[in-house]
Design a protein around this motif. Sequence first.
Motif, short mmCIF file in Angstrom:
data_model
loop_
_atom_site.label_atom_id
_atom_site.label_comp_id
_atom_site.label_asym_id
_atom_site.label_seq_id
_atom_site.Cartn_x
_atom_site.Cartn_y
_atom_site.Cartn_z
N UNK A 1 0.81 -1.23 0.00
CA UNK A 1 0.00 0.00 0.00
C UNK A 1 0.83 1.27 0.00
N UNK A 2 2.10 1.19 0.37
CA UNK A 2 2.92 2.40 0.38
C UNK A 2 3.93 2.39 -0.76
N UNK A 3 4.96 1.58 -0.64
CA UNK A 3 6.09 1.63 -1.57
C UNK A 3 5.76 1.15 -2.97
N UNK A 4 5.19 -0.03 -3.07
CA UNK A 4 4.92 -0.59 -4.39
C UNK A 4 3.82 0.21 -5.08
N UNK A 5 2.81 0.66 -4.33
CA UNK A 5 1.76 1.48 -4.93
C UNK A 5 2.33 2.80 -5.42
N UNK A 6 3.24 3.39 -4.65
CA UNK A 6 3.88 4.64 -5.07
C UNK A 6 4.66 4.43 -6.36
N UNK A 7 5.46 3.35 -6.41
CA UNK A 7 6.23 3.08 -7.63
C UNK A 7 5.32 2.81 -8.82
N UNK A 8 4.23 2.08 -8.58
CA UNK A 8 3.30 1.78 -9.68
C UNK A 8 2.63 3.05 -10.19
N UNK A 9 2.18 3.89 -9.28
CA UNK A 9 1.54 5.15 -9.68
C UNK A 9 2.52 6.05 -10.41
N UNK A 10 3.74 6.13 -9.90
CA UNK A 10 4.77 6.94 -10.56
C UNK A 10 5.07 6.40 -11.94
#
Length: 189
Positions: free
Chosen positions: A131-140
Amino acid sequence: MPPTGNADAAYNALAQSFMHWGFLAWAMLGSLTGIIFMYLHYEKGLPLKPRTLLYPLFGDRVMRGPVGALVDACCVLAVVAGTVGPIGFLGLQVSYGLNALFGIPDTYTTQLTLLLVLTVIYTLSAVSGVTRGIQFLSSTNVLLGGALLLFILIMGPTGFLLDAFPQGHGALRRRLRLRCPPSVLTMAG
Protein backbone atom coordinates in the motif's frame (compact mmCIF):
# COMPACT_ATOMS: atom_id res chain seq x y z
CA MET A 1 12.13 -11.34 -47.37
CA PRO A 2 10.26 -8.55 -45.53
CA PRO A 3 11.07 -4.97 -46.52
CA THR A 4 13.61 -2.97 -44.53
CA GLY A 5 14.14 0.73 -44.01
CA ASN A 6 10.66 1.96 -44.88
CA ALA A 7 7.14 2.26 -43.46
CA ASP A 8 6.25 -1.32 -44.44
CA ALA A 9 9.21 -2.56 -42.41
CA ALA A 10 7.91 -0.60 -39.41
CA TYR A 11 4.44 -2.12 -39.82
CA ASN A 12 5.92 -5.62 -39.98
CA ALA A 13 8.03 -4.91 -36.90
CA LEU A 14 4.93 -3.72 -35.04
CA ALA A 15 3.04 -6.83 -36.14
CA GLN A 16 5.81 -8.99 -34.72
CA SER A 17 5.76 -6.97 -31.49
CA PHE A 18 1.97 -7.24 -31.20
CA MET A 19 2.20 -10.99 -31.73
CA HIS A 20 4.55 -11.51 -28.80
CA TRP A 21 3.69 -8.64 -26.43
CA GLY A 22 0.26 -7.48 -27.51
CA PHE A 23 -3.32 -8.32 -26.71
CA LEU A 24 -3.14 -11.83 -28.17
CA ALA A 25 -0.27 -12.95 -25.94
CA TRP A 26 -1.71 -11.35 -22.80
CA ALA A 27 -5.17 -12.74 -23.50
CA MET A 28 -3.87 -16.29 -23.86
CA LEU A 29 -1.21 -16.35 -21.15
CA GLY A 30 -2.36 -13.83 -18.56
CA SER A 31 -6.11 -14.25 -18.72
CA LEU A 32 -6.09 -18.01 -19.00
CA THR A 33 -3.78 -18.34 -16.01
CA GLY A 34 -5.87 -15.84 -14.06
CA ILE A 35 -9.11 -17.67 -14.78
CA ILE A 36 -7.63 -21.01 -13.72
CA PHE A 37 -6.18 -19.48 -10.55
CA MET A 38 -9.48 -17.76 -9.75
CA TYR A 39 -11.50 -20.94 -10.13
CA LEU A 40 -9.12 -23.16 -8.19
CA HIS A 41 -8.66 -20.64 -5.38
CA TYR A 42 -12.23 -19.46 -4.85
CA GLU A 43 -14.12 -22.61 -5.78
CA LYS A 44 -11.71 -25.33 -4.64
CA GLY A 45 -10.00 -23.44 -1.79
CA LEU A 46 -6.47 -24.07 -3.12
CA PRO A 47 -3.58 -21.72 -2.32
CA LEU A 48 -2.33 -19.08 -4.74
CA LYS A 49 0.87 -20.94 -5.57
CA PRO A 50 2.26 -21.97 -8.97
CA ARG A 51 1.65 -25.64 -8.15
CA THR A 52 -2.08 -24.90 -8.08
CA LEU A 53 -2.04 -24.55 -11.88
CA LEU A 54 -1.05 -28.22 -12.14
CA TYR A 55 -3.85 -29.42 -9.84
CA PRO A 56 -6.20 -30.24 -12.76
CA LEU A 57 -3.54 -32.57 -14.21
CA PHE A 58 -2.04 -34.21 -11.12
CA GLY A 59 -4.61 -33.70 -8.37
CA ASP A 60 -3.60 -33.79 -4.71
CA ARG A 61 -0.21 -35.34 -5.53
CA VAL A 62 1.09 -32.00 -6.79
CA MET A 63 -0.36 -30.10 -3.82
CA ARG A 64 1.29 -32.22 -1.14
CA GLY A 65 4.21 -33.94 -2.83
CA PRO A 66 7.75 -33.01 -3.80
CA VAL A 67 6.66 -32.24 -7.38
CA GLY A 68 4.66 -29.24 -6.12
CA ALA A 69 7.62 -27.96 -4.10
CA LEU A 70 9.84 -28.34 -7.16
CA VAL A 71 7.35 -26.44 -9.32
CA ASP A 72 7.15 -23.60 -6.78
CA ALA A 73 10.95 -23.44 -6.50
CA CYS A 74 11.38 -23.36 -10.29
CA CYS A 75 8.83 -20.57 -10.57
CA VAL A 76 10.62 -18.51 -7.90
CA LEU A 77 13.92 -18.98 -9.74
CA ALA A 78 12.27 -18.01 -13.04
CA VAL A 79 10.87 -14.82 -11.48
CA VAL A 80 14.25 -13.95 -10.00
CA ALA A 81 16.01 -14.57 -13.32
CA GLY A 82 13.32 -12.62 -15.18
CA THR A 83 13.77 -9.70 -12.81
CA VAL A 84 17.54 -9.66 -12.33
CA GLY A 85 18.36 -9.91 -16.04
CA PRO A 86 16.38 -6.85 -17.13
CA ILE A 87 17.67 -4.85 -14.15
CA GLY A 88 21.22 -5.66 -15.25
CA PHE A 89 20.45 -4.56 -18.81
CA LEU A 90 18.82 -1.40 -17.44
CA GLY A 91 22.05 -0.54 -15.64
CA LEU A 92 23.97 -0.87 -18.90
CA GLN A 93 21.45 1.18 -20.88
CA VAL A 94 21.14 3.99 -18.33
CA SER A 95 24.93 4.19 -18.01
CA TYR A 96 25.26 4.50 -21.78
CA GLY A 97 22.47 7.11 -21.86
CA LEU A 98 24.10 9.17 -19.11
CA ASN A 99 27.34 9.06 -21.09
CA ALA A 100 25.68 10.10 -24.35
CA LEU A 101 23.60 12.90 -22.80
CA PHE A 102 25.74 14.28 -20.00
CA GLY A 103 29.26 12.92 -20.58
CA ILE A 104 29.27 10.79 -17.42
CA PRO A 105 31.81 8.01 -18.01
CA ASP A 106 30.25 4.70 -19.05
CA THR A 107 32.34 2.55 -16.70
CA TYR A 108 31.83 -0.46 -14.51
CA THR A 109 31.68 1.85 -11.47
CA THR A 110 28.84 3.88 -12.99
CA GLN A 111 26.92 0.72 -13.87
CA LEU A 112 27.45 -0.76 -10.42
CA THR A 113 26.34 2.48 -8.75
CA LEU A 114 23.17 2.54 -10.86
CA LEU A 115 22.44 -1.09 -9.97
CA LEU A 116 22.94 -0.38 -6.26
CA VAL A 117 20.57 2.62 -6.44
CA LEU A 118 17.97 0.49 -8.24
CA THR A 119 18.39 -2.28 -5.66
CA VAL A 120 17.91 0.18 -2.79
CA ILE A 121 14.77 1.61 -4.40
CA TYR A 122 13.40 -1.90 -5.01
CA THR A 123 14.21 -3.03 -1.47
CA LEU A 124 12.66 0.06 0.13
CA SER A 125 9.47 -0.35 -1.91
CA ALA A 126 9.21 -4.05 -1.06
CA VAL A 127 9.88 -3.52 2.66
CA SER A 128 7.40 -0.65 2.95
CA GLY A 129 4.56 -2.88 1.74
CA VAL A 130 2.10 -2.98 -1.09
CA THR A 131 0.00 0.00 0.00
CA ARG A 132 2.92 2.40 0.38
CA GLY A 133 6.09 1.63 -1.57
CA ILE A 134 4.92 -0.59 -4.39
CA GLN A 135 1.76 1.48 -4.93
CA PHE A 136 3.88 4.64 -5.07
CA LEU A 137 6.23 3.08 -7.63
CA SER A 138 3.30 1.78 -9.68
CA SER A 139 1.54 5.15 -9.68
CA THR A 140 4.77 6.94 -10.56
CA ASN A 141 5.39 4.46 -13.37
CA VAL A 142 1.92 5.08 -14.84
CA LEU A 143 2.36 8.86 -14.61
CA LEU A 144 5.80 8.75 -16.23
CA GLY A 145 4.50 6.43 -18.96
CA GLY A 146 1.60 8.79 -19.68
CA ALA A 147 3.96 11.79 -19.75
CA LEU A 148 6.26 9.95 -22.16
CA LEU A 149 3.31 9.05 -24.37
CA LEU A 150 2.16 12.67 -24.52
CA PHE A 151 5.70 13.90 -25.18
CA ILE A 152 6.15 11.47 -28.06
CA LEU A 153 2.74 12.30 -29.54
CA ILE A 154 3.39 16.06 -29.32
CA MET A 155 7.07 16.16 -30.26
CA GLY A 156 7.35 13.06 -32.44
CA PRO A 157 5.98 11.94 -35.80
CA THR A 158 2.34 11.89 -34.64
CA GLY A 159 0.80 11.13 -38.03
CA PHE A 160 3.10 8.18 -38.61
CA LEU A 161 2.49 6.82 -35.11
CA LEU A 162 -1.29 7.07 -35.42
CA ASP A 163 -1.12 5.39 -38.83
CA ALA A 164 1.37 2.70 -37.78
CA PHE A 165 -0.78 1.26 -34.98
CA PRO A 166 -3.70 0.10 -37.19
CA GLN A 167 -1.31 -0.82 -40.02
CA GLY A 168 0.66 -3.05 -37.64
CA HIS A 169 -2.53 -4.74 -36.48
CA GLY A 170 -3.55 -5.25 -40.09
CA ALA A 171 -0.19 -6.85 -40.86
CA LEU A 172 -0.65 -9.15 -37.84
CA ARG A 173 -4.14 -10.17 -39.01
CA ARG A 174 -2.81 -10.94 -42.50
CA ARG A 175 -0.06 -13.11 -41.01
CA LEU A 176 -2.53 -14.97 -38.84
CA ARG A 177 -4.83 -15.57 -41.81
CA LEU A 178 -1.95 -17.10 -43.77
CA ARG A 179 -0.98 -19.42 -40.90
CA CYS A 180 -4.38 -20.51 -39.57
CA PRO A 181 -6.47 -23.23 -41.16
CA PRO A 182 -9.76 -21.97 -42.66
CA SER A 183 -11.83 -23.75 -39.99
CA VAL A 184 -10.23 -21.63 -37.23
CA LEU A 185 -10.85 -18.42 -39.14
CA THR A 186 -14.49 -19.38 -39.75
CA MET A 187 -15.05 -19.96 -36.03
CA ALA A 188 -13.45 -16.61 -35.17
CA GLY A 189 -15.81 -14.78 -37.50
